[in-house]
Write a protein that holds these residues in place. Sequence first.
Motif, PDB file in Angstrom:
ATOM      1  N   THR A 127       0.856  -0.772   0.167  1.00  6.79           N
ATOM      2  CA  THR A 127       0.279  -0.113   0.159  1.00  6.79           C
ATOM      3  C   THR A 127       0.998   1.573  -0.635  1.00  6.79           C
ATOM      4  O   THR A 127       1.546   1.470   0.267  1.00  6.79           O
ATOM      5  N   ARG A 128       0.415   2.431  -0.266  1.00  4.77           N
ATOM      6  CA  ARG A 128       1.218   3.612  -0.343  1.00  4.77           C
ATOM      7  C   ARG A 128       0.337   4.435   0.068  1.00  4.77           C
ATOM      8  O   ARG A 128      -0.682   4.674  -0.307  1.00  4.77           O
ATOM      9  N   PHE A 129       1.125   5.597   0.917  1.00  3.18           N
ATOM     10  CA  PHE A 129       0.668   6.946   0.929  1.00  3.18           C
ATOM     11  C   PHE A 129       1.198   7.859   0.507  1.00  3.18           C
ATOM     12  O   PHE A 129       2.114   7.532   0.014  1.00  3.18           O
ATOM     13  N   ALA A 130      -0.081   8.574  -0.859  1.00  2.00           N
ATOM     14  CA  ALA A 130       0.701   9.613  -1.531  1.00  2.00           C
ATOM     15  C   ALA A 130      -0.199  10.381  -1.496  1.00  2.00           C
ATOM     16  O   ALA A 130      -0.906  10.669  -2.638  1.00  2.00           O
ATOM     17  N   PRO A 131       0.288  11.295  -1.035  1.00  5.05           N
ATOM     18  CA  PRO A 131      -0.311  12.930  -0.596  1.00  5.05           C
ATOM     19  C   PRO A 131       0.888  13.516  -1.893  1.00  5.05           C
ATOM     20  O   PRO A 131       1.208  13.467  -2.620  1.00  5.05           O
ATOM     21  N   SER A 132       0.048  14.936  -2.331  1.00  4.66           N
ATOM     22  CA  SER A 132       0.153  16.204  -2.404  1.00  4.66           C
ATOM     23  C   SER A 132       0.422  17.166  -1.836  1.00  4.66           C
ATOM     24  O   SER A 132      -0.834  17.260  -0.803  1.00  4.66           O
ATOM     25  N   PRO A 133       1.329  17.605  -1.640  1.00  2.00           N
ATOM     26  CA  PRO A 133       1.996  18.373  -0.874  1.00  2.00           C
ATOM     27  C   PRO A 133       1.589  20.175  -1.327  1.00  2.00           C
ATOM     28  O   PRO A 133       2.226  20.987  -1.345  1.00  2.00           O
TER      29      PRO A 133
ATOM     30  N   ASN B 267       5.443  11.076  -2.515  1.00  2.00           N
ATOM     31  CA  ASN B 267       5.554  12.886  -3.005  1.00  2.00           C
ATOM     32  C   ASN B 267       4.209  12.899  -3.999  1.00  2.00           C
ATOM     33  O   ASN B 267       5.856  12.828  -5.173  1.00  2.00           O
ATOM     34  N   GLU B 268       3.419  12.847  -3.994  1.00  4.35           N
ATOM     35  CA  GLU B 268       2.163  13.273  -5.751  1.00  4.35           C
ATOM     36  C   GLU B 268       2.695  14.909  -5.790  1.00  4.35           C
ATOM     37  O   GLU B 268       1.690  15.514  -5.402  1.00  4.35           O
ATOM     38  N   ASP B 269       3.987  15.321  -5.918  1.00  6.41           N
ATOM     39  CA  ASP B 269       4.201  16.730  -6.422  1.00  6.41           C
ATOM     40  C   ASP B 269       3.945  17.018  -7.867  1.00  6.41           C
ATOM     41  O   ASP B 269       4.868  17.741  -8.295  1.00  6.41           O
TER      42      ASP B 269
ATOM     43  N   THR C 164      -0.060  14.231 -15.244  1.00  6.58           N
ATOM     44  CA  THR C 164      -1.423  14.585 -14.518  1.00  6.58           C
ATOM     45  C   THR C 164      -1.382  13.066 -14.001  1.00  6.58           C
ATOM     46  O   THR C 164      -1.209  12.609 -13.543  1.00  6.58           O
ATOM     47  N   TYR C 165      -2.325  13.513 -12.930  1.00  9.73           N
ATOM     48  CA  TYR C 165      -1.706  12.504 -11.531  1.00  9.73           C
ATOM     49  C   TYR C 165      -2.986  10.814 -12.326  1.00  9.73           C
ATOM     50  O   TYR C 165      -2.440   9.919 -11.765  1.00  9.73           O
ATOM     51  N   HIS C 166      -3.692  11.279 -13.214  1.00 13.45           N
ATOM     52  CA  HIS C 166      -4.040   9.639 -13.528  1.00 13.45           C
ATOM     53  C   HIS C 166      -2.427   8.751 -14.000  1.00 13.45           C
ATOM     54  O   HIS C 166      -3.150   7.734 -13.919  1.00 13.45           O
TER      55      HIS C 166
ATOM     56  N   HIS D 270      -2.954  -2.608  -3.866  1.00 12.07           N
ATOM     57  CA  HIS D 270      -4.038  -1.808  -2.910  1.00 12.07           C
ATOM     58  C   HIS D 270      -4.202  -0.067  -2.106  1.00 12.07           C
ATOM     59  O   HIS D 270      -3.149   0.670  -2.040  1.00 12.07           O
ATOM     60  N   VAL D 271      -4.513   0.509  -3.429  1.00 12.23           N
ATOM     61  CA  VAL D 271      -5.177   2.079  -3.699  1.00 12.23           C
ATOM     62  C   VAL D 271      -6.054   2.190  -2.348  1.00 12.23           C
ATOM     63  O   VAL D 271      -7.658   2.101  -3.138  1.00 12.23           O
ATOM     64  N   VAL D 272      -5.729   2.665  -1.156  1.00 12.89           N
ATOM     65  CA  VAL D 272      -7.057   3.423  -1.382  1.00 12.89           C
ATOM     66  C   VAL D 272      -7.219   5.457  -0.744  1.00 12.89           C
ATOM     67  O   VAL D 272      -6.155   5.597  -0.467  1.00 12.89           O
ATOM     68  N   ARG D 273      -8.147   5.124  -1.183  1.00 12.77           N
ATOM     69  CA  ARG D 273      -8.094   6.910  -1.521  1.00 12.77           C
ATOM     70  C   ARG D 273      -9.218   7.148  -1.454  1.00 12.77           C
ATOM     71  O   ARG D 273     -10.439   6.302  -1.291  1.00 12.77           O
ATOM     72  N   GLY D 274      -9.707   8.856  -1.453  1.00 12.55           N
ATOM     73  CA  GLY D 274     -11.022   9.499  -0.826  1.00 12.55           C
ATOM     74  C   GLY D 274     -11.726   9.017  -1.311  1.00 12.55           C
ATOM     75  O   GLY D 274     -11.762   8.202  -2.918  1.00 12.55           O
TER      76      GLY D 274
ATOM     77  N   GLU E 129     -13.677  10.627  -3.880  1.00  5.65           N
ATOM     78  CA  GLU E 129     -12.923  12.067  -4.690  1.00  5.65           C
ATOM     79  C   GLU E 129     -12.765  11.664  -5.725  1.00  5.65           C
ATOM     80  O   GLU E 129     -13.178  11.679  -6.864  1.00  5.65           O
ATOM     81  N   TRP E 130     -12.215   9.853  -5.234  1.00  7.49           N
ATOM     82  CA  TRP E 130     -11.090   9.787  -7.496  1.00  7.49           C
ATOM     83  C   TRP E 130     -12.314   8.537  -7.797  1.00  7.49           C
ATOM     84  O   TRP E 130     -12.254   7.874  -8.882  1.00  7.49           O
ATOM     85  N   VAL E 131     -13.927   7.876  -6.995  1.00  6.85           N
ATOM     86  CA  VAL E 131     -14.571   7.313  -8.021  1.00  6.85           C
ATOM     87  C   VAL E 131     -14.774   8.024  -9.019  1.00  6.85           C
ATOM     88  O   VAL E 131     -14.629   7.236 -10.514  1.00  6.85           O
TER      89      VAL E 131
HETATM   90  N1  GLU Z   1      -2.580  12.467  -4.608  1.00 10.66           N
HETATM   91  C1  GLU Z   1      -3.736  12.234  -4.720  1.00 10.66           C
HETATM   92  C2  GLU Z   1      -4.341  12.919  -3.241  1.00 10.66           C
HETATM   93  O1  GLU Z   1      -3.707  13.439  -2.718  1.00 10.66           O
HETATM   94  C3  GLU Z   1      -3.590  10.830  -4.106  1.00 10.66           C
HETATM   95  C4  GLU Z   1      -5.450   9.693  -4.375  1.00 10.66           C
HETATM   96  C5  GLU Z   1      -4.167   8.534  -4.912  1.00 10.66           C
HETATM   97  O2  GLU Z   1      -3.815   8.107  -2.963  1.00 10.66           O
HETATM   98  O3  GLU Z   1      -3.942   7.734  -5.393  1.00 10.66           O
HETATM   99  O4  GLU Z   1      -5.256  13.016  -3.499  1.00 10.66           O
END
Ligand code: GLU
Length: 550
Positions: free
Chosen positions: A37-43, A73-75, A235-237, A251-255, A257-259
């Motif tokens: 799993t990953r935590f992939a925040p955008s700063p 880090n999704e920058d 792009t993010y996608h 496993h991608v766990v995300r909000g 809003e990505w559905v």
């Molecule tokens: N960078 C995206 C966000 O912060 C990550 C979403 C994801 O986990 O794929 O919303």
Amino acid sequence: MNREDLANLIFPNINRTIKDYEAMYPKRDLGENARVTRFAPSPTGFMHIGHFMPLLIDYVLARQSNGVFYLRNEDTDTSREVEGAIEYIRHVLEWYHLIPDEYEYKDNGETKGNYAPYIQSERKEIYQTFIKHLIIEGSAYPCFLTKEEMDVIREGQARDKRRIGIYGRYAKYRDLPVNEAMERIKNGEIFTIRLKSKGDFSRKFKFDDLANGEMEFPENDLDIPIMKAKDGLPTYHFAHLVDDYLMHTTHVVRGSEWVSSIPIHYELFKTFGYKMPKYIHIPLILKKDGDTIRKISKRLDPEARMTYYEEKGYPYLAVIEAIMTIANSNYESWREGHPDAHFTEFQFSPKKMSSSGALFDLDKLDNISKNFISRLTKEEVYSEVLSWSKIYDLEFADILEKYKDYSMAIYNIEREQKKPRKDYTYYSEIKNKTWYMYDEYFKDIECNFLEYNLVDVKVILSEYKEIYNDNDTNEEWFNKIKELCNKLNYATDMKAYKLDASGYKGSIVDVTNIIRIALTSLTISPDLYSIMKILGKERILKRLDKIIAK
Ligand code: GLU
């Protein structure tokens, strides 16, 4: 001129192939059911609870399966980058002890893990290799639509009530002959790279979300941008596709809003023939606001920001506990059966997430926190309050350091027993609940004896001073109080006093109240005898004298 020439013109320096990267980032050597799993925040801002819940689930899923949890880090959206955001994310990970197995930090270059770089802006070449491949294949193309042209398209679509986006006849450049495209590029025209979608909006596909179950979507038919004109970053996608493929995320766990992006991701993975990871779209986090229930808001609700919990001084495990409780419906009952287990031992089940939203309740957190703090030792409470104070209240930190054993004795009142006191909710309120024990704060306080006659107050306190002996046991002390009551005509039999108060000056409750106010300035305190034992003779006499002398 063919597509390969076009691809080489756009990416003259991209010489590696996808295969090269596949070889560099081989399949992970993990057990069959291990989750990656990953935590992939955008700063792009400060972390809120809607980021924290996926993070926690990521962590639990990896830990309970002997998997890997990594930070990415999704920058890629450089214009939205907020200074200090990634440092804060790191701080949150450390504060909550959710340390990733793999990560990379920009500020000091610290990196761990075999799938680096973990910062998207450092992976440009990798993304471009995949994009180059798509161009050669004919699945992506340079698009020369200007911002103005796109505005016109969007306005027209809105006016005609059509779907917004670049698809079908709006995708003006998807079939541009290679020579023309190359000509425009050589002339310095600005372009983005778009996916040449093969989807058909009238066709549906099924998608299995681990939290929401089977969902159905129309296929994507948008020629979405995959590489931006400005900086050549994806792009993010597209970054999601490449990174989660090469880093072997399971496993991608995300909000939630990505559905709505699922059709795009579905098409991207299909275009490359890659297996999609499993997805867990977490529910919205809700809160009760009067009689209504609404989405928790970063703007309106201070508790939506993760800074709130640190500032208040909640134990980090209490916050985790509260969020686990709303993340999985059976967590609470599991906890009842396993009071001492670490939260990662809980078998998290995405199916047991509420699809209608997770109701976060501060009262519940307070309760969890009170219970948590009540089970700590006095040493632990002391060290937590001190750590909190060193950040938020230096003056109190000094006092705590000066009176270490004394402070621990205060925290030990009715602690370390079967039914410990539960009056501390978070560390920031402990000063407010104990300040009167320290002369530094007490010295300038005028005690307010409410409706009591001050002459009586002085008499009681002077008499009390005479009989007070710091060696008395609780029982001896209480007997002395009773004797004092008899002497000064205060009732000791509360039952009788309640039936008929005439003939008495008051009752034993008044006497102890007056002593309590004199020693603490408060009408409510923890057990008075315990407090006196800790205050000690010197402080007690000083406090009594101050009032008697007035
Ligand atoms: N960078 C995206 C966000 O912060 C990550 C979403 C994801 O986990 O794929 O919303």
